[in-house]
Scaffold this motif. Structure first.
Motif, PDB file in Angstrom:
ATOM      1  N   THR A 116       0.803  -1.226   0.000  1.00 32.82           N
ATOM      2  CA  THR A 116       0.000   0.000   0.000  1.00 32.82           C
ATOM      3  C   THR A 116       0.838   1.279   0.000  1.00 32.82           C
ATOM      4  OG1 THR A 116      -0.104  -0.079   2.420  1.00 32.82           O
ATOM      5  CG2 THR A 116      -1.886  -1.150   1.208  1.00 32.82           C
ATOM      6  N   ILE A 117       2.131   1.153   0.238  1.00 39.54           N
ATOM      7  CA  ILE A 117       3.007   2.334   0.293  1.00 39.54           C
ATOM      8  C   ILE A 117       3.511   2.659  -1.110  1.00 39.54           C
ATOM      9  CG2 ILE A 117       5.126   3.295   1.258  1.00 39.54           C
ATOM     10  CD1 ILE A 117       4.785   1.439   3.630  1.00 39.54           C
ATOM     11  N   GLY A 118       3.420   3.936  -1.494  1.00 36.22           N
ATOM     12  CA  GLY A 118       3.890   4.353  -2.803  1.00 36.22           C
ATOM     13  C   GLY A 118       5.399   4.172  -2.955  1.00 36.22           C
ATOM     14  N   LEU A 119       5.829   3.924  -4.176  1.00 38.18           N
ATOM     15  CA  LEU A 119       7.236   3.698  -4.474  1.00 38.18           C
ATOM     16  C   LEU A 119       7.768   4.859  -5.296  1.00 38.18           C
ATOM     17  CD1 LEU A 119       6.954  -0.065  -5.522  1.00 38.18           C
ATOM     18  CD2 LEU A 119       7.523   0.853  -3.272  1.00 38.18           C
ATOM     19  N   SER A 120       9.028   5.211  -5.076  1.00 45.69           N
ATOM     20  CA  SER A 120       9.650   6.302  -5.832  1.00 45.69           C
ATOM     21  C   SER A 120      10.944   5.814  -6.469  1.00 45.69           C
ATOM     22  CB  SER A 120       9.939   7.500  -4.928  1.00 45.69           C
ATOM     23  OG  SER A 120      10.824   7.131  -3.877  1.00 45.69           O
ATOM     24  N   TYR A 121      11.322   6.485  -7.549  1.00 40.16           N
ATOM     25  CA  TYR A 121      12.531   6.104  -8.267  1.00 40.16           C
ATOM     26  C   TYR A 121      13.152   7.353  -8.870  1.00 40.16           C
ATOM     27  CZ  TYR A 121      15.452   4.324 -12.061  1.00 40.16           C
ATOM     28  OH  TYR A 121      16.491   4.093 -12.918  1.00 40.16           O
ATOM     29  N   SER A 122      14.447   7.527  -8.681  1.00 41.87           N
ATOM     30  CA  SER A 122      15.174   8.644  -9.278  1.00 41.87           C
ATOM     31  C   SER A 122      15.712   8.217 -10.638  1.00 41.87           C
ATOM     32  CB  SER A 122      16.331   9.077  -8.384  1.00 41.87           C
ATOM     33  OG  SER A 122      15.851   9.540  -7.136  1.00 41.87           O
ATOM     34  N   PRO A 123      15.663   9.083 -11.622  1.00 47.91           N
ATOM     35  CA  PRO A 123      16.144   8.702 -12.957  1.00 47.91           C
ATOM     36  C   PRO A 123      17.641   8.388 -12.941  1.00 47.91           C
ATOM     37  CG  PRO A 123      15.724  11.064 -12.831  1.00 47.91           C
ATOM     38  CD  PRO A 123      15.179  10.460 -11.570  1.00 47.91           C
ATOM     39  N   PRO A 124      18.130   7.676 -13.948  1.00 50.27           N
ATOM     40  CA  PRO A 124      19.562   7.359 -14.012  1.00 50.27           C
ATOM     41  C   PRO A 124      20.422   8.623 -13.995  1.00 50.27           C
ATOM     42  CG  PRO A 124      18.323   6.141 -15.667  1.00 50.27           C
ATOM     43  CD  PRO A 124      17.383   7.137 -15.071  1.00 50.27           C
ATOM     44  N   GLU A 125      21.672   8.472 -13.619  1.00 49.43           N
ATOM     45  CA  GLU A 125      22.596   9.600 -13.500  1.00 49.43           C
ATOM     46  C   GLU A 125      22.654  10.419 -14.782  1.00 49.43           C
ATOM     47  OE1 GLU A 125      24.974  12.154 -11.512  1.00 49.43           O
ATOM     48  OE2 GLU A 125      24.129  10.323 -10.616  1.00 49.43           O
ATOM     49  N   LEU A 126      22.621   9.736 -15.924  1.00 50.80           N
ATOM     50  CA  LEU A 126      22.722  10.416 -17.213  1.00 50.80           C
ATOM     51  C   LEU A 126      21.547  11.354 -17.468  1.00 50.80           C
ATOM     52  CD1 LEU A 126      24.363  10.614 -19.876  1.00 50.80           C
ATOM     53  CD2 LEU A 126      22.928   8.755 -20.772  1.00 50.80           C
ATOM     54  N   LEU A 127      20.401  11.054 -16.868  1.00 50.82           N
ATOM     55  CA  LEU A 127      19.192  11.832 -17.119  1.00 50.82           C
ATOM     56  C   LEU A 127      18.873  12.813 -15.996  1.00 50.82           C
ATOM     57  CD1 LEU A 127      16.894   9.028 -18.579  1.00 50.82           C
ATOM     58  CD2 LEU A 127      18.240  10.729 -19.814  1.00 50.82           C
ATOM     59  N   ARG A 128      19.827  13.040 -15.100  1.00 49.33           N
ATOM     60  CA  ARG A 128      19.633  14.013 -14.034  1.00 49.33           C
ATOM     61  C   ARG A 128      20.192  15.372 -14.459  1.00 49.33           C
ATOM     62  NH1 ARG A 128      21.589  10.173  -8.946  1.00 49.33           N
ATOM     63  NH2 ARG A 128      20.053   8.501  -9.321  1.00 49.33           N
ATOM     64  N   GLY A 129      19.800  16.390 -13.753  1.00 52.69           N
ATOM     65  CA  GLY A 129      20.261  17.729 -14.102  1.00 52.69           C
ATOM     66  C   GLY A 129      19.351  18.384 -15.124  1.00 52.69           C
ATOM     67  N   GLY A 197      -2.293  -1.146 -27.611  1.00 49.30           N
ATOM     68  CA  GLY A 197      -2.820  -0.063 -26.790  1.00 49.30           C
ATOM     69  C   GLY A 197      -2.462  -0.224 -25.327  1.00 49.30           C
ATOM     70  N   ALA A 198      -2.567  -1.457 -24.814  1.00 50.18           N
ATOM     71  CA  ALA A 198      -2.211  -1.721 -23.422  1.00 50.18           C
ATOM     72  C   ALA A 198      -0.723  -1.513 -23.185  1.00 50.18           C
ATOM     73  CB  ALA A 198      -2.609  -3.150 -23.042  1.00 50.18           C
ATOM     74  N   GLY A 199       0.101  -1.936 -24.146  1.00 54.37           N
ATOM     75  CA  GLY A 199       1.545  -1.747 -24.020  1.00 54.37           C
ATOM     76  C   GLY A 199       1.934  -0.279 -23.954  1.00 54.37           C
ATOM     77  N   LEU A 200       1.256   0.550 -24.735  1.00 45.85           N
ATOM     78  CA  LEU A 200       1.537   1.989 -24.699  1.00 45.85           C
ATOM     79  C   LEU A 200       1.154   2.588 -23.346  1.00 45.85           C
ATOM     80  CD1 LEU A 200       0.426   3.118 -28.276  1.00 45.85           C
ATOM     81  CD2 LEU A 200       2.745   2.711 -27.431  1.00 45.85           C
ATOM     82  N   ALA A 201       0.070   2.084 -22.755  1.00 45.79           N
ATOM     83  CA  ALA A 201      -0.306   2.547 -21.408  1.00 45.79           C
ATOM     84  C   ALA A 201       0.775   2.172 -20.403  1.00 45.79           C
ATOM     85  CB  ALA A 201      -1.648   1.942 -21.004  1.00 45.79           C
ATOM     86  N   GLY A 202       1.280   0.931 -20.492  1.00 44.44           N
ATOM     87  CA  GLY A 202       2.345   0.504 -19.587  1.00 44.44           C
ATOM     88  C   GLY A 202       3.612   1.313 -19.776  1.00 44.44           C
ATOM     89  N   LEU A 203       3.949   1.609 -21.034  1.00 45.61           N
ATOM     90  CA  LEU A 203       5.136   2.424 -21.307  1.00 45.61           C
ATOM     91  C   LEU A 203       4.976   3.827 -20.733  1.00 45.61           C
ATOM     92  CD1 LEU A 203       7.871   2.802 -22.699  1.00 45.61           C
ATOM     93  CD2 LEU A 203       6.641   3.370 -24.806  1.00 45.61           C
ATOM     94  N   ALA A 204       3.794   4.401 -20.869  1.00 41.58           N
ATOM     95  CA  ALA A 204       3.539   5.726 -20.273  1.00 41.58           C
ATOM     96  C   ALA A 204       3.715   5.672 -18.756  1.00 41.58           C
ATOM     97  CB  ALA A 204       2.129   6.197 -20.628  1.00 41.58           C
ATOM     98  N   GLY A 205       3.281   4.572 -18.134  1.00 43.03           N
ATOM     99  CA  GLY A 205       3.474   4.420 -16.694  1.00 43.03           C
ATOM    100  C   GLY A 205       4.941   4.324 -16.323  1.00 43.03           C
ATOM    101  N   GLY A 206       5.726   3.606 -17.135  1.00 47.52           N
ATOM    102  CA  GLY A 206       7.163   3.510 -16.887  1.00 47.52           C
ATOM    103  C   GLY A 206       7.853   4.861 -17.016  1.00 47.52           C
ATOM    104  N   LEU A 207       7.450   5.642 -18.013  1.00 49.62           N
ATOM    105  CA  LEU A 207       8.041   6.970 -18.197  1.00 49.62           C
ATOM    106  C   LEU A 207       7.643   7.917 -17.066  1.00 49.62           C
ATOM    107  CD1 LEU A 207       7.542   7.469 -22.046  1.00 49.62           C
ATOM    108  CD2 LEU A 207       9.729   7.235 -20.857  1.00 49.62           C
ATOM    109  N   ALA A 208       6.447   7.731 -16.531  1.00 55.44           N
ATOM    110  CA  ALA A 208       5.972   8.607 -15.451  1.00 55.44           C
ATOM    111  C   ALA A 208       6.555   8.226 -14.093  1.00 55.44           C
ATOM    112  CB  ALA A 208       4.448   8.569 -15.385  1.00 55.44           C
ATOM    113  N   LEU A 209       7.158   7.040 -13.981  1.00 55.16           N
ATOM    114  CA  LEU A 209       7.664   6.567 -12.687  1.00 55.16           C
ATOM    115  C   LEU A 209       8.615   7.559 -12.017  1.00 55.16           C
ATOM    116  CD1 LEU A 209       8.041   4.355 -10.505  1.00 55.16           C
ATOM    117  CD2 LEU A 209       9.804   3.354 -11.991  1.00 55.16           C
ATOM    118  N   PRO A 210       9.658   8.063 -12.682  1.00 56.62           N
ATOM    119  CA  PRO A 210      10.548   9.015 -12.004  1.00 56.62           C
ATOM    120  C   PRO A 210       9.891  10.358 -11.697  1.00 56.62           C
ATOM    121  CG  PRO A 210      11.643   7.993 -13.883  1.00 56.62           C
ATOM    122  CD  PRO A 210      10.190   7.677 -14.012  1.00 56.62           C
ATOM    123  N   LEU A 211       8.795  10.658 -12.376  1.00 53.22           N
ATOM    124  CA  LEU A 211       8.121  11.939 -12.177  1.00 53.22           C
ATOM    125  C   LEU A 211       7.073  11.871 -11.068  1.00 53.22           C
ATOM    126  CD1 LEU A 211       7.501  12.926 -15.913  1.00 53.22           C
ATOM    127  CD2 LEU A 211       9.282  13.807 -14.398  1.00 53.22           C
TER     128      LEU A 211
END
Length: 286
Positions: A116-129, A197-211
């Protein structure tokens, strides 16, 4: 003030591309199966969790995005084969109710699997800044997410509009009986469309993870926005999903400068105004 507005405009375009990617997948399913997929938000949340698990296991972030896409596509396949196909002949309403129930089931499975606890993830070093554009600074990850969404949308658009498979898909949407009589397996096309269509939804979720992190209820919030984008762009219109996604992202981002509390409500107001002027949406057919 100008610098702040410029920054919000760029951020709005970037976020709008993720909205467009989410709505693009929803529009594909709406166009092929002629139903708004109420489980789309749950698949988006599933993609975020799968991406988190992949990168936590040591895989690079791009591999995590692929896992999010493939896992959600597989979930879309199971959803179609185990649930939707049994109610497809019953008409519109049974499919809507079934998919709504499926979304609740997936949400509960996410709670069981990841807690039930939300999870967070910081983007890779290359994509920071940040990237200095001269008039504003753009976070590297937002630029990456925007570019990735744009490339994926372009690739899927080319697949649908410029390949034989895409011609079969469009024919299956518009004239299923004639397409079937030509020896083309329409049922297989519907499965492929559901998975894509479902795969694109999952990909959008993966991209939104660090945000936004990953929570079991994140799909509901994104689903509401995705449906607004779908309605503004025109039900089933791929072009409309892109244009409306960018519009909603920019409007929402700019409103955070003028009235942060109204940044979400404004997109519903935009939808109402557009429907009053053009009921079929920006690119929809009457």
């Amino acid at each position: 003030m100008l610098w702040l507005v410029s920054a919000q405009l760029v951020n709005g375009i970037a976020i709008g591309m993720i909205y467009a990617l989410m709505a693009f997948g929803l529009s594909i399913i709406k166009g092929m199966l002629n139903i708004p997929n109420f489980a789309h938000g749950a698949l988006y949340a599933l993609g975020a969790y799968l991406c988190y698990s992949a990168v936590s296991a040591g895989l690079p972030f791009p591999a995590g995005l692929f896992v999010a896409f493939a896992g959600a596509a597989l979930a879309g396949l199971l959803l179609d084969r185990l649930v939707v196909r049994f109610v497809r002949a019953g008409g519109y309403l049974p499919q809507l109710i079934t998919l709504f129930g499926a979304a609740l089931v997936i949400e509960q499975l996410l709670l069981i699997g990841w807690g039930t606890i939300g999870l967070s993830y910081s983007p890779p070093e290359l994509l920071r800044g940040s990237i200095d554009l001269g008039f504003t600074l753009v976070p590297r990850y937002i630029a990456f997410a925007s570019l990735c969404s744009a490339l994926v949308i372009s690739a899927v658009w080319l697949l649908i509009e410029r390949t034989r498979f895409g011609a079969w898909v469009r024919a299956g949407i518009e004239r299923p009986e004639m397409t079937q009589s030509l020896g083309i397996n329409v049922d297989l096309l519907l499965i492929a469309g559901m998975m894509l269509g479902a795969g694109l939804a999952g990909l959008a979720g993966g991209l939104a993870l660090p945000l936004m992190g990953a929570t079991s209820t994140m799909g509901g919030d994104m689903m509401a926005i995705a449906f607004v984008v779908l309605v503004i762009g025109g039900l089933g219109s791929l072009y409309g999903a892109i244009a409306a996604g960018l519009m909603v992202g920019v409007v929402q981002s700019l409103m955070t400068v003028a009235a942060p509390a109204a940044s979400t409500a404004i997109i519903y107001l935009v939808m109402i105004v557009i429907l009053l002027v053009r009921p079929q949406g920006l690119f929809g057919e009457r």
